[in-house]
Scaffold this motif. Structure first.
Motif, PDB file in Angstrom:
ATOM      1  N   PHE A  99       0.843  -1.189   0.000  1.00  0.00           N
ATOM      2  CA  PHE A  99       0.000   0.000   0.000  1.00  0.00           C
ATOM      3  C   PHE A  99       0.882   1.245   0.000  1.00  0.00           C
ATOM      4  O   PHE A  99       1.877   1.325   0.725  1.00  0.00           O
ATOM      5  N   ASP A 100       0.536   2.210  -0.833  1.00  0.00           N
ATOM      6  CA  ASP A 100       1.307   3.446  -0.935  1.00  0.00           C
ATOM      7  C   ASP A 100       0.816   4.442   0.123  1.00  0.00           C
ATOM      8  O   ASP A 100      -0.146   5.181  -0.093  1.00  0.00           O
ATOM      9  N   TYR A 101       1.498   4.450   1.268  1.00  0.00           N
ATOM     10  CA  TYR A 101       1.153   5.376   2.343  1.00  0.00           C
ATOM     11  C   TYR A 101       1.609   6.802   2.042  1.00  0.00           C
ATOM     12  O   TYR A 101       1.176   7.744   2.701  1.00  0.00           O
ATOM     13  N   LYS A 102       2.483   6.963   1.057  1.00  0.00           N
ATOM     14  CA  LYS A 102       3.128   8.259   0.852  1.00  0.00           C
ATOM     15  C   LYS A 102       2.322   9.218  -0.021  1.00  0.00           C
ATOM     16  O   LYS A 102       2.589  10.409  -0.033  1.00  0.00           O
ATOM     17  N   ARG A 103       1.334   8.707  -0.769  1.00  0.00           N
ATOM     18  CA  ARG A 103       0.609   9.572  -1.699  1.00  0.00           C
ATOM     19  C   ARG A 103      -0.895   9.454  -1.517  1.00  0.00           C
ATOM     20  O   ARG A 103      -1.438   8.361  -1.435  1.00  0.00           O
ATOM     21  N   ASP A 104      -1.552  10.600  -1.476  1.00  0.00           N
ATOM     22  CA  ASP A 104      -3.005  10.692  -1.539  1.00  0.00           C
ATOM     23  C   ASP A 104      -3.356  11.484  -2.794  1.00  0.00           C
ATOM     24  O   ASP A 104      -2.654  12.434  -3.160  1.00  0.00           O
ATOM     25  N   PHE A 105      -4.438  11.102  -3.430  1.00  0.00           N
ATOM     26  CA  PHE A 105      -4.943  11.827  -4.597  1.00  0.00           C
ATOM     27  C   PHE A 105      -6.258  12.479  -4.181  1.00  0.00           C
ATOM     28  O   PHE A 105      -7.209  11.801  -3.819  1.00  0.00           O
ATOM     29  N   ILE A 106      -6.296  13.801  -4.228  1.00  0.00           N
ATOM     30  CA  ILE A 106      -7.402  14.552  -3.622  1.00  0.00           C
ATOM     31  C   ILE A 106      -7.951  15.576  -4.605  1.00  0.00           C
ATOM     32  O   ILE A 106      -7.198  16.208  -5.359  1.00  0.00           O
ATOM     33  N   CYS A 107      -9.270  15.742  -4.589  1.00  0.00           N
ATOM     34  CA  CYS A 107      -9.883  16.848  -5.316  1.00  0.00           C
ATOM     35  C   CYS A 107     -11.229  17.176  -4.684  1.00  0.00           C
ATOM     36  O   CYS A 107     -11.778  16.384  -3.907  1.00  0.00           O
ATOM     37  N   SER A 108     -11.752  18.325  -5.031  1.00  0.00           N
ATOM     38  CA  SER A 108     -12.979  18.795  -4.371  1.00  0.00           C
ATOM     39  C   SER A 108     -14.025  19.292  -5.355  1.00  0.00           C
ATOM     40  O   SER A 108     -14.982  19.942  -4.954  1.00  0.00           O
ATOM     41  N   THR A 109     -13.856  18.992  -6.640  1.00  0.00           N
ATOM     42  CA  THR A 109     -14.849  19.422  -7.613  1.00  0.00           C
ATOM     43  C   THR A 109     -16.108  18.551  -7.521  1.00  0.00           C
ATOM     44  O   THR A 109     -16.080  17.445  -6.973  1.00  0.00           O
ATOM     45  N   ARG A 110     -17.195  19.050  -8.092  1.00  0.00           N
ATOM     46  CA  ARG A 110     -18.450  18.298  -8.086  1.00  0.00           C
ATOM     47  C   ARG A 110     -18.296  16.963  -8.813  1.00  0.00           C
ATOM     48  O   ARG A 110     -18.813  15.937  -8.370  1.00  0.00           O
ATOM     49  N   ASP A 111     -17.556  16.963  -9.925  1.00  0.00           N
ATOM     50  CA  ASP A 111     -17.350  15.722 -10.685  1.00  0.00           C
ATOM     51  C   ASP A 111     -16.581  14.692  -9.864  1.00  0.00           C
ATOM     52  O   ASP A 111     -16.911  13.498  -9.870  1.00  0.00           O
ATOM     53  N   CYS A 112     -15.538  15.145  -9.156  1.00  0.00           N
ATOM     54  CA  CYS A 112     -14.742  14.229  -8.334  1.00  0.00           C
ATOM     55  C   CYS A 112     -15.588  13.622  -7.215  1.00  0.00           C
ATOM     56  O   CYS A 112     -15.512  12.413  -6.961  1.00  0.00           O
ATOM     57  N   ILE A 113     -16.365  14.444  -6.572  1.00  0.00           N
ATOM     58  CA  ILE A 113     -17.198  13.967  -5.464  1.00  0.00           C
ATOM     59  C   ILE A 113     -18.251  12.985  -5.976  1.00  0.00           C
ATOM     60  O   ILE A 113     -18.525  11.958  -5.341  1.00  0.00           O
TER      61      ILE A 113
END
Length: 214
Positions: A177-191
């Motif tokens: 498991f890659d503990y070092k990277r998170d991929f994050i976004c907050s747009t309506r499409d992402c959610i």
């Protein structure tokens, strides 16, 4: 475009036909896919993506605004900005195949504050929770705003989606498991994409009944 029946020209006026609008939407989608590949393409050969359903892979373009968070400090602790966004959220859904005991107290506080919480865990994670934190689990399940599930199979990713953001982390091809990277976004499409992933995992999960824990 006129000969293809996409638009109509009349003097200085241009009218786009439904076919033209359809082609235009396809072009927008292709451009969005390119944006996503620019952001995430370097990791496609690194991570296990086979556990994501094909219809959501086809919608990867909805994650075109995704950002990569690199952890250089304690990789096992959530970063401050992420926790601040969770605290602002009223709805928190998520799945994990990795046991994060650091989150337990935080989610219990969220439960007491009345946030809508839906958590899905793998079989390994629920076994660890029952062994070490069963009292905490029972306390959380007493709240009507909390739902807890166990996935029918081990999905090789972990994610959280709220009314404010979506965050996902993956297993690498080597099984770590890659503990070092998170991929994050907050747009309506992402959610929306993250919510649909949660619904997919939930459909392949079993809800925990507090009575069966006794």
């Amino acid at each position: 475009m006129v000969s293809l029946n996409l638009i109509k020209e009349e003097k200085n006026n241009v009218t786009i036909f439904p076919k033209g609008e359809y082609i235009l939407k396809i072009c927008h989608t292709v451009n969005a896919h390119e944006d996503f590949v620019d952001k995430f393409g370097g990791y496609i050969n690194t991570y296990v993506l086979e556990d994501i359903p094909e219809y959501l892979v086809a919608r990867f373009y909805e994650l075109r605004e995704i950002s990569i968070i690199e952890r250089n400090a304690d990789v096992y602790l959530p970063h401050n900005e992420f926790m601040e966004n969770l605290a602002k959220s009223e709805i928190i859904y998520g799945y994990t195949s990795i046991f994060f005991p650091e989150y337990i107290d935080t989610f219990l506080e969220f439960a007491k504050k009345g946030k809508e919480i839906g958590i899905i865990v793998s079989e390994d994670v629920i076994n660890a929770i029952i062994e070490y934190y069963q009292d905490n689990l029972e306390f959380g399940l007493k709240h009507k705003n909390v739902n807890f599930y166990v996935s029918d199979r081990n999905m090789r990713y972990s994610f959280i989606v709220t009314d404010k953001l979506f965050s996902i982390s993956f297993f690498m091809k080597n099984g770590i498991f890659d503990y070092k990277r998170d991929f994050i976004c907050s747009t309506r499409d992402c959610i929306r994409w993250g919510t649909d992933l949660f619904n997919y995992v939930r459909e392949n999960s079993t809800k925990i009944d507090i009575g069966k824990l006794k």
